[in-house]
Scaffold this motif. Structure first.
Motif, short mmCIF file in Angstrom:
data_model
loop_
_atom_site.label_atom_id
_atom_site.label_comp_id
_atom_site.label_asym_id
_atom_site.label_seq_id
_atom_site.Cartn_x
_atom_site.Cartn_y
_atom_site.Cartn_z
N ASP A 152 31.70 22.76 68.96
CA ASP A 152 31.00 22.57 67.69
C ASP A 152 31.98 22.28 66.56
O ASP A 152 31.61 22.25 65.40
CB ASP A 152 30.16 23.80 67.36
N GLY A 153 33.25 22.07 66.90
CA GLY A 153 34.28 21.81 65.90
C GLY A 153 34.90 23.06 65.34
O GLY A 153 35.82 23.00 64.53
N VAL A 154 34.39 24.22 65.78
CA VAL A 154 34.92 25.49 65.26
C VAL A 154 35.42 26.34 66.42
O VAL A 154 36.61 26.33 66.74
CB VAL A 154 33.86 26.25 64.44
N ALA A 155 34.52 27.07 67.08
CA ALA A 155 34.98 27.99 68.12
C ALA A 155 34.01 28.15 69.27
O ALA A 155 34.11 29.10 70.03
CB ALA A 155 35.27 29.35 67.50
N SER A 156 33.07 27.24 69.41
CA SER A 156 32.08 27.38 70.49
C SER A 156 31.95 26.09 71.28
O SER A 156 32.04 24.99 70.71
CB SER A 156 30.70 27.74 69.91
N LEU A 157 31.75 26.23 72.58
CA LEU A 157 31.36 25.10 73.41
C LEU A 157 29.84 24.99 73.36
O LEU A 157 29.14 26.00 73.47
CB LEU A 157 31.81 25.31 74.85
N VAL A 158 29.35 23.78 73.18
CA VAL A 158 27.90 23.58 73.06
C VAL A 158 27.40 22.76 74.24
O VAL A 158 28.03 21.79 74.65
CB VAL A 158 27.52 22.92 71.72
N ALA A 159 26.25 23.16 74.76
CA ALA A 159 25.70 22.50 75.94
C ALA A 159 24.94 21.23 75.59
O ALA A 159 24.88 20.30 76.39
CB ALA A 159 24.78 23.46 76.69
N ASN A 160 24.32 21.20 74.39
CA ASN A 160 23.54 20.01 74.01
C ASN A 160 24.31 19.18 72.99
O ASN A 160 25.35 19.59 72.48
CB ASN A 160 22.17 20.41 73.48
N VAL A 161 23.81 18.02 72.71
CA VAL A 161 24.48 17.07 71.83
C VAL A 161 23.82 17.06 70.46
O VAL A 161 22.60 16.94 70.35
CB VAL A 161 24.47 15.65 72.44
N GLN A 162 24.65 17.19 69.43
CA GLN A 162 24.18 17.17 68.05
C GLN A 162 24.40 15.79 67.44
O GLN A 162 25.37 15.11 67.78
CB GLN A 162 24.93 18.22 67.22
N PRO A 163 23.56 15.36 66.51
CA PRO A 163 23.81 14.10 65.82
C PRO A 163 25.01 14.23 64.89
O PRO A 163 25.36 15.34 64.45
CB PRO A 163 22.51 13.86 65.04
N VAL A 164 25.65 13.11 64.58
CA VAL A 164 26.80 13.12 63.67
C VAL A 164 26.32 13.04 62.22
O VAL A 164 25.18 12.67 61.94
CB VAL A 164 27.75 11.94 63.97
N GLY A 165 27.21 13.42 61.33
CA GLY A 165 26.95 13.23 59.91
C GLY A 165 25.93 14.15 59.29
O GLY A 165 25.38 13.85 58.23
N GLY A 166 25.64 15.26 59.94
CA GLY A 166 24.69 16.21 59.36
C GLY A 166 23.24 15.83 59.48
O GLY A 166 22.38 16.42 58.82
N ALA A 167 22.92 14.84 60.31
CA ALA A 167 21.52 14.46 60.51
C ALA A 167 20.77 15.59 61.21
O ALA A 167 21.36 16.39 61.93
CB ALA A 167 21.44 13.18 61.33
N ASP A 168 19.47 15.62 60.98
CA ASP A 168 18.65 16.65 61.63
C ASP A 168 18.68 16.48 63.14
O ASP A 168 18.62 15.37 63.67
CB ASP A 168 17.21 16.55 61.14
N GLY A 169 18.79 17.62 63.82
CA GLY A 169 18.82 17.60 65.27
C GLY A 169 18.45 18.96 65.83
O GLY A 169 18.11 19.88 65.08
N ASP A 221 19.10 1.63 76.97
CA ASP A 221 19.03 3.10 76.89
C ASP A 221 20.14 3.65 76.00
O ASP A 221 19.92 4.59 75.22
CB ASP A 221 19.14 3.71 78.29
N GLU A 222 21.33 3.08 76.11
CA GLU A 222 22.44 3.55 75.28
C GLU A 222 22.19 3.27 73.80
O GLU A 222 22.48 4.11 72.93
CB GLU A 222 23.75 2.89 75.73
N LEU A 223 21.63 2.10 73.51
CA LEU A 223 21.32 1.79 72.12
C LEU A 223 20.28 2.76 71.56
O LEU A 223 20.39 3.21 70.40
CB LEU A 223 20.80 0.35 72.01
N LYS A 224 19.32 3.10 72.36
CA LYS A 224 18.29 4.04 71.92
C LYS A 224 18.90 5.42 71.64
O LYS A 224 18.59 6.05 70.63
CB LYS A 224 17.21 4.16 73.00
N ILE A 225 19.80 5.84 72.50
CA ILE A 225 20.46 7.14 72.31
C ILE A 225 21.33 7.12 71.06
O ILE A 225 21.32 8.07 70.26
CB ILE A 225 21.30 7.49 73.55
N ILE A 226 22.09 6.05 70.87
CA ILE A 226 22.95 5.96 69.68
C ILE A 226 22.11 5.99 68.41
O ILE A 226 22.38 6.76 67.48
CB ILE A 226 23.81 4.67 69.73
N ARG A 227 21.08 5.15 68.37
CA ARG A 227 20.31 4.96 67.13
C ARG A 227 19.35 6.11 66.83
O ARG A 227 19.10 6.40 65.65
CB ARG A 227 19.54 3.64 67.22
N GLU A 228 18.84 6.75 67.86
CA GLU A 228 17.81 7.76 67.62
C GLU A 228 18.30 9.20 67.79
O GLU A 228 17.75 10.11 67.18
CB GLU A 228 16.63 7.52 68.56
#
Length: 254
Positions: A52-69, A233-240
């Motif tokens: 998560d950029g701090v001290a935890s390993l995360v199992a799921n993927v978060q959006p970049v730039g503070g977008a809702d996820g 599929d990759e474009l959909k994942i990137i954009r959405e």
């Protein structure tokens, strides 16, 4: 296949640098590297570990730039000291930036000009020496030009193939500069002397354009392929999922 931007092509090229890594820690530094690493995890390389950029390993993927996820699913605690246990065993792959990089993959993020009296102070050595000597390293360069791709870096932060060889096999057993991805193409060091080679061109880029913007002689194969295009599929994942706010397109135009 849907139309795609240069930034999206770069994201896929970055994702491809992590193909085959398996269950190791991946540390992407910067927006496009973060998008590419998360794309790899959501598609062909699900076992890579992201923090998560701090001290935890995360199992799921978060959006970049503070977008809702989705809420992060924390699967393990990884304080900074644990990163070093992973780092020096070769079980990490970092993608860093490069203010300067030369034909053998020596990287500079410390300063421009003589180290004793620099013209410009940059980030400093940071973790580059330890990263490059202990585990695979790749680089992302959003603005390919002769001021970045130079004959000789002003200061060596990240260790290239020539310097690693001088240290001997025991000291450089985990050294590997996997790829350099720029806004023009993809580069590797799969040559007899480990000098930089043009591996692929992004759509619409010519070999001559790369040569004109590189300050040293590249190894150029007789046939240079085009960088792999994103799938639908990759474009959909990137954009959405990963980059719904279009941060990648602000870093790389076209």
């Amino acid at each position: 296949m849907s139309d795609f931007s240069r930034a999206e092509a770069c994201a896929v090229a970055i994702a491809e640098t992590f193909r085959g890594d398996g269950e190791i820690l991946v540390s992407p530094i910067g927006n496009l590297p973060a998008i590419g690493a998360r794309l790899a995890k959501l598609t062909f390389e699900p076992d890579i570990l992201l923090t998560d950029g701090v001290a935890s390993l995360v199992a799921n993927v978060q959006p970049v730039g503070g977008a809702d996820g989705p809420e992060p699913i924390v699967e393990s605690w990884m304080p900074y000291r644990s990163v070093f246990d992973t780092l020096w065993s070769g079980r990490r792959h970092v993608m860093m930036g490069a203010t300067q990089i030369d034909r053998f993959g020596n990287q500079n993020i410390a300063c421009i000009g003589p180290y004793e009296r620099p013209k410009a102070q940059l980030l400093g050595m940071r973790g580059a020496p330890g990263n490059t000597i202990n585990h695979p390293t790749s680089y992302w360069v959003p603005n390919h030009g002769t001021k970045v791709f130079v004959e000789k870096v002003d200061v060596v932060s990240g260790i290239g193939y020539d310097r690693a060889a001088a240290l001997g096999k025991r000291s450089s057993r985990f050294h590997e500069i996997r790829r350099v991805v720029s806004n023009l193409g993809v580069f590797d060091f799969d040559t007899p002397d480990h000098s930089m080679r043009l591996a692929s061109l992004h759509r619409g880029v010519r070999v001559e354009q790369v040569v004109e913007n590189t300050g040293f002689e590249l190894v150029i194969p007789d046939e240079v392929p085009e960088t792999r295009a994103p799938t639908d599929d990759e474009l959909k994942i990137i954009r959405e999922v990963i980059d719904p706010n279009g941060i990648a397109g602000k870093e790389v135009k076209g």
